[in-house]
Design a protein around this motif. Structure first.
Motif, PDB file in Angstrom:
ATOM      1  N   SER A 165     -47.414 -13.593 -40.205  1.00  0.00           N
ATOM      2  CA  SER A 165     -46.753 -14.084 -39.004  1.00  0.00           C
ATOM      3  C   SER A 165     -45.696 -13.082 -38.550  1.00  0.00           C
ATOM      4  CB  SER A 165     -46.086 -15.442 -39.256  1.00  0.00           C
ATOM      5  OG  SER A 165     -45.222 -15.778 -38.189  1.00  0.00           O
ATOM      6  N   ALA A 166     -45.953 -12.423 -37.434  1.00  0.00           N
ATOM      7  CA  ALA A 166     -44.988 -11.452 -36.913  1.00  0.00           C
ATOM      8  C   ALA A 166     -43.683 -12.148 -36.521  1.00  0.00           C
ATOM      9  CB  ALA A 166     -45.583 -10.722 -35.714  1.00  0.00           C
ATOM     10  N   GLY A 167     -43.784 -13.395 -36.036  1.00  0.00           N
ATOM     11  CA  GLY A 167     -42.578 -14.125 -35.646  1.00  0.00           C
ATOM     12  C   GLY A 167     -41.662 -14.406 -36.825  1.00  0.00           C
ATOM     13  N   LEU A 168     -42.222 -14.841 -37.939  1.00  0.00           N
ATOM     14  CA  LEU A 168     -41.409 -15.088 -39.133  1.00  0.00           C
ATOM     15  C   LEU A 168     -40.820 -13.784 -39.670  1.00  0.00           C
ATOM     16  CD1 LEU A 168     -43.539 -17.739 -41.090  1.00  0.00           C
ATOM     17  CD2 LEU A 168     -41.536 -18.124 -39.633  1.00  0.00           C
ATOM     18  N   LEU A 169     -41.623 -12.733 -39.673  1.00  0.00           N
ATOM     19  CA  LEU A 169     -41.115 -11.433 -40.138  1.00  0.00           C
ATOM     20  C   LEU A 169     -39.974 -10.950 -39.244  1.00  0.00           C
ATOM     21  CD1 LEU A 169     -44.528  -9.702 -40.951  1.00  0.00           C
ATOM     22  CD2 LEU A 169     -42.813 -10.490 -42.608  1.00  0.00           C
ATOM     23  N   ASN A 170     -40.094 -11.199 -37.953  1.00  0.00           N
ATOM     24  CA  ASN A 170     -39.027 -10.820 -37.024  1.00  0.00           C
ATOM     25  C   ASN A 170     -37.741 -11.570 -37.339  1.00  0.00           C
ATOM     26  OD1 ASN A 170     -38.033  -9.749 -34.201  1.00  0.00           O
ATOM     27  ND2 ASN A 170     -37.628 -11.948 -34.210  1.00  0.00           N
ATOM     28  N   ASN A 171     -37.832 -12.904 -37.538  1.00  0.00           N
ATOM     29  CA  ASN A 171     -36.629 -13.681 -37.818  1.00  0.00           C
ATOM     30  C   ASN A 171     -35.971 -13.247 -39.121  1.00  0.00           C
ATOM     31  OD1 ASN A 171     -37.114 -15.059 -35.479  1.00  0.00           O
ATOM     32  ND2 ASN A 171     -37.544 -17.032 -36.446  1.00  0.00           N
ATOM     33  N   LEU A 172     -36.792 -12.910 -40.111  1.00  0.00           N
ATOM     34  CA  LEU A 172     -36.233 -12.437 -41.371  1.00  0.00           C
ATOM     35  C   LEU A 172     -35.565 -11.077 -41.180  1.00  0.00           C
ATOM     36  CD1 LEU A 172     -35.842 -13.071 -44.334  1.00  0.00           C
ATOM     37  CD2 LEU A 172     -38.069 -12.020 -44.810  1.00  0.00           C
ATOM     38  N   ALA A 173     -36.183 -10.208 -40.381  1.00  0.00           N
ATOM     39  CA  ALA A 173     -35.574  -8.904 -40.090  1.00  0.00           C
ATOM     40  C   ALA A 173     -34.243  -9.089 -39.375  1.00  0.00           C
ATOM     41  CB  ALA A 173     -36.525  -8.067 -39.234  1.00  0.00           C
ATOM     42  N   TYR A 174     -34.189 -10.013 -38.417  1.00  0.00           N
ATOM     43  CA  TYR A 174     -32.936 -10.281 -37.701  1.00  0.00           C
ATOM     44  C   TYR A 174     -31.844 -10.714 -38.671  1.00  0.00           C
ATOM     45  CZ  TYR A 174     -29.536 -12.615 -34.720  1.00  0.00           C
ATOM     46  OH  TYR A 174     -28.368 -13.004 -34.107  1.00  0.00           O
ATOM     47  N   SER A 175     -32.197 -11.599 -39.602  1.00  0.00           N
ATOM     48  CA  SER A 175     -31.186 -12.056 -40.567  1.00  0.00           C
ATOM     49  C   SER A 175     -30.715 -10.911 -41.453  1.00  0.00           C
ATOM     50  CB  SER A 175     -31.749 -13.189 -41.428  1.00  0.00           C
ATOM     51  OG  SER A 175     -32.685 -12.734 -42.382  1.00  0.00           O
ATOM     52  N   ARG A 176     -31.620  -9.981 -41.772  1.00  0.00           N
ATOM     53  CA  ARG A 176     -31.233  -8.826 -42.601  1.00  0.00           C
ATOM     54  C   ARG A 176     -30.297  -7.890 -41.818  1.00  0.00           C
ATOM     55  NH1 ARG A 176     -32.750 -11.710 -46.059  1.00  0.00           N
ATOM     56  NH2 ARG A 176     -34.439 -11.368 -47.548  1.00  0.00           N
ATOM     57  N   ILE A 177     -30.561  -7.733 -40.529  1.00  0.00           N
ATOM     58  CA  ILE A 177     -29.672  -6.900 -39.709  1.00  0.00           C
ATOM     59  C   ILE A 177     -28.278  -7.500 -39.682  1.00  0.00           C
ATOM     60  CG2 ILE A 177     -29.208  -6.059 -37.372  1.00  0.00           C
ATOM     61  CD1 ILE A 177     -32.263  -6.034 -36.927  1.00  0.00           C
ATOM     62  N   GLU A 178     -28.196  -8.812 -39.445  1.00  0.00           N
ATOM     63  CA  GLU A 178     -26.891  -9.469 -39.377  1.00  0.00           C
ATOM     64  C   GLU A 178     -26.196  -9.497 -40.734  1.00  0.00           C
ATOM     65  OE1 GLU A 178     -25.326 -10.099 -36.840  1.00  0.00           O
ATOM     66  OE2 GLU A 178     -26.730 -10.403 -35.197  1.00  0.00           O
ATOM     67  N   SER A 179     -26.968  -9.331 -41.804  1.00  0.00           N
ATOM     68  CA  SER A 179     -26.394  -9.252 -43.149  1.00  0.00           C
ATOM     69  C   SER A 179     -26.137  -7.818 -43.571  1.00  0.00           C
ATOM     70  CB  SER A 179     -27.347  -9.923 -44.162  1.00  0.00           C
ATOM     71  OG  SER A 179     -27.592 -11.269 -43.818  1.00  0.00           O
ATOM     72  N   ALA A 180     -26.319  -6.876 -42.633  1.00  0.00           N
ATOM     73  CA  ALA A 180     -26.060  -5.447 -42.846  1.00  0.00           C
ATOM     74  C   ALA A 180     -27.033  -4.796 -43.821  1.00  0.00           C
ATOM     75  CB  ALA A 180     -24.613  -5.215 -43.311  1.00  0.00           C
ATOM     76  N   ASP A 181     -28.205  -5.387 -44.013  1.00  0.00           N
ATOM     77  CA  ASP A 181     -29.240  -4.777 -44.851  1.00  0.00           C
ATOM     78  C   ASP A 181     -30.268  -4.137 -43.922  1.00  0.00           C
ATOM     79  OD1 ASP A 181     -31.059  -3.999 -46.733  1.00  0.00           O
ATOM     80  OD2 ASP A 181     -31.255  -5.970 -47.688  1.00  0.00           O
ATOM     81  N   LEU A 182     -29.903  -2.979 -43.365  1.00  0.00           N
ATOM     82  CA  LEU A 182     -30.747  -2.348 -42.359  1.00  0.00           C
ATOM     83  C   LEU A 182     -32.054  -1.821 -42.930  1.00  0.00           C
ATOM     84  CD1 LEU A 182     -28.129  -0.405 -40.204  1.00  0.00           C
ATOM     85  CD2 LEU A 182     -28.868  -2.790 -40.050  1.00  0.00           C
ATOM     86  N   GLU A 183     -32.002  -1.365 -44.163  1.00  0.00           N
ATOM     87  CA  GLU A 183     -33.212  -0.811 -44.777  1.00  0.00           C
ATOM     88  C   GLU A 183     -34.287  -1.894 -44.916  1.00  0.00           C
ATOM     89  OE1 GLU A 183     -32.713   0.673 -48.742  1.00  0.00           O
ATOM     90  OE2 GLU A 183     -34.255   2.205 -48.442  1.00  0.00           O
ATOM     91  N   ALA A 184     -33.894  -3.080 -45.396  1.00  0.00           N
ATOM     92  CA  ALA A 184     -34.851  -4.176 -45.535  1.00  0.00           C
ATOM     93  C   ALA A 184     -35.363  -4.609 -44.166  1.00  0.00           C
ATOM     94  CB  ALA A 184     -34.201  -5.363 -46.260  1.00  0.00           C
ATOM     95  N   ALA A 185     -34.471  -4.629 -43.177  1.00  0.00           N
ATOM     96  CA  ALA A 185     -34.878  -5.020 -41.825  1.00  0.00           C
ATOM     97  C   ALA A 185     -35.919  -4.062 -41.268  1.00  0.00           C
ATOM     98  CB  ALA A 185     -33.656  -5.069 -40.912  1.00  0.00           C
ATOM     99  N   ALA A 186     -35.714  -2.765 -41.476  1.00  0.00           N
ATOM    100  CA  ALA A 186     -36.668  -1.772 -40.977  1.00  0.00           C
ATOM    101  C   ALA A 186     -38.034  -1.952 -41.624  1.00  0.00           C
ATOM    102  CB  ALA A 186     -36.141  -0.366 -41.239  1.00  0.00           C
ATOM    103  N   GLU A 187     -38.052  -2.225 -42.915  1.00  0.00           N
ATOM    104  CA  GLU A 187     -39.326  -2.438 -43.608  1.00  0.00           C
ATOM    105  C   GLU A 187     -40.059  -3.653 -43.049  1.00  0.00           C
ATOM    106  OE1 GLU A 187     -38.359  -2.749 -47.706  1.00  0.00           O
ATOM    107  OE2 GLU A 187     -37.873  -0.619 -47.953  1.00  0.00           O
ATOM    108  N   LEU A 188     -39.304  -4.724 -42.767  1.00  0.00           N
ATOM    109  CA  LEU A 188     -39.915  -5.933 -42.215  1.00  0.00           C
ATOM    110  C   LEU A 188     -40.466  -5.688 -40.812  1.00  0.00           C
ATOM    111  CD1 LEU A 188     -37.221  -8.437 -43.462  1.00  0.00           C
ATOM    112  CD2 LEU A 188     -39.654  -8.548 -44.065  1.00  0.00           C
ATOM    113  N   LEU A 189     -39.730  -4.945 -39.990  1.00  0.00           N
ATOM    114  CA  LEU A 189     -40.188  -4.664 -38.635  1.00  0.00           C
ATOM    115  C   LEU A 189     -41.429  -3.766 -38.642  1.00  0.00           C
ATOM    116  CD1 LEU A 189     -36.754  -4.214 -36.851  1.00  0.00           C
ATOM    117  CD2 LEU A 189     -38.408  -6.045 -36.479  1.00  0.00           C
ATOM    118  N   LEU A 190     -41.441  -2.794 -39.546  1.00  0.00           N
ATOM    119  CA  LEU A 190     -42.626  -1.942 -39.659  1.00  0.00           C
ATOM    120  C   LEU A 190     -43.839  -2.758 -40.115  1.00  0.00           C
ATOM    121  CD1 LEU A 190     -41.022   1.218 -41.288  1.00  0.00           C
ATOM    122  CD2 LEU A 190     -42.046   1.081 -39.022  1.00  0.00           C
ATOM    123  N   ARG A 191     -43.606  -3.709 -41.005  1.00  0.00           N
ATOM    124  CA  ARG A 191     -44.684  -4.592 -41.462  1.00  0.00           C
ATOM    125  C   ARG A 191     -45.178  -5.464 -40.305  1.00  0.00           C
ATOM    126  NH1 ARG A 191     -43.679  -9.255 -46.048  1.00  0.00           N
ATOM    127  NH2 ARG A 191     -45.623 -10.437 -45.731  1.00  0.00           N
TER     128      ARG A 191
END
Length: 327
Positions: A165-191
């Motif tokens: 689900s791209a939508g769920l992956l997006n929401n998780l990436a957003y939460s990682r960005i707001e938590s300052a975990d940019l590396e994890a967010a980038a991996e989720l967005l690429l996925r």
């Protein structure tokens, strides 16, 4: 002759963009005083949905109100779903409605009570663990509540049934960005880029990439991503998404005190005034508070340095993320 069968037949035809053949039958059933209101609730809700979707808000509102005379859980949830458009249709959920989790989640979301909305949306997801809509709605409410731990647990549950689900992956990436975990967010967005998704979700992903790029110290590229998303939302006639993306862009520009910030804010403010949903109003109010804080000298800092730059460069390797070539 059975309203319980006619109602989903209408709903399926509507979802499939087919001609609804049961309208005459549905009208006859709704006029039959020998059928109890509870047996007509889903049918009235299905017809009300058709009317509102076609722009006949007044007629749709009448039918949705009728569906609440003795509603099922689905009829109540449908009425709450349209509350942003046609206004609240009732005040209290009747005790006769079993498992009204979706309806209550939507009611609290309409009132921008995001923690309560998250609570009931999680109950909805527990009741229907294979529902992608429940997982998406619950994770969105948790994002609005800024409860990043809840976002993670909700999406973990949702991804078990819908791992692509791209939508769920997006929401998780957003939460990682707001938590300052940019590396994890980038991996989720690429996925998320690698899985099939409708154009609306693809445009949302572009906007989230824009947010990450701002936080990684590349505002020019981040702004270009947001502009691409705004163009897509305009083309898709998604006013709420367009307003939210404009507000998020303005927020990042204001925080960084960029020369373009005030112009971007005026544009976002205009979009927000046209949007009718509680989520947009809530975001608009939060940014108004932030503007006052920034004017009073508040400073915000984001991760910088090698990791942030590497994260941004990971996304920039693909210069054509989602150009919506199918639109």
């Amino acid at each position: 002759i059975d309203p319980w069968i006619v109602a989903p037949a209408i709903a399926v035809a509507d979802l499939a963009d087919l001609k609804v053949l049961e309208l005459r039958t549905a009208s006859r059933l709704l006029r039959d005083d020998n059928i109890a209101p509870n047996h007509l609730a889903e049918l009235a809700a299905a017809l009300g949905t058709l009317e509102v979707s076609s722009g006949a808000d007044r007629r749709g509102r009448q039918l949705l109100r009728r569906s609440l005379a003795d509603p099922t859980e689905n009829a109540w949830a449908q009425a709450e779903w349209f509350s942003d458009r046609v206004g609240p249709l009732a005040h209290n959920v009747p005790d006769s409605v079993q498992r009204p989790f979706e309806a209550l989640a939507r009611r609290f979301a309409h009132d921008a009570k995001w923690r309560d909305a998250t609570l009931y949306a999680r109950c909805w997801l527990q009741d229907q663990p294979f529902s992608l809509e429940a997982a998406g709605f619950a994770s969105t409410c948790a994002c609005e509540a800024e409860d990043w731990e809840a976002v993670s647990s909700i999406i973990d549950a949702g991804l078990k049934a819908h791992p692509n689900s791209a939508g769920l992956l997006n929401n998780l990436a957003y939460s990682r960005i707001e938590s300052a975990d940019l590396e994890a967010a980038a991996e989720l967005l690429l996925r998320a880029r690698q899985v099939p998704a409708p154009d609306e979700t693809r445009a949302v992903l572009i906007a989230t990439e824009g947010l990450l790029l701002y936080r990684a110290g590349k505002p020019d590229v981040g702004r270009a991503r947001y502009r691409l998303a705004l163009e897509a939302f305009s083309r898709l006639k998604l006013e709420e998404n367009q307003a939210r993306a404009a507000l998020m862009l303005a927020r990042e520009e204001l925080i960084l005190r960029l020369p373009s910030a005030e112009g971007t804010w005026r544009e976002a403010d205009a979009f927000a005034m046209r949007a009718r949903t509680s989520a947009v109003r809530h975001l608009h109010e939060r940014i108004l508070v932030l503007r006052k804080q920034l004017d009073q000298g508040l400073r915000r800092s984001y991760p910088t340095g090698k990791l942030a730059v590497e994260t941004a460069n990971t996304l920039l390797k693909d210069s054509d993320p989602f150009l919506l070539s199918r639109s």
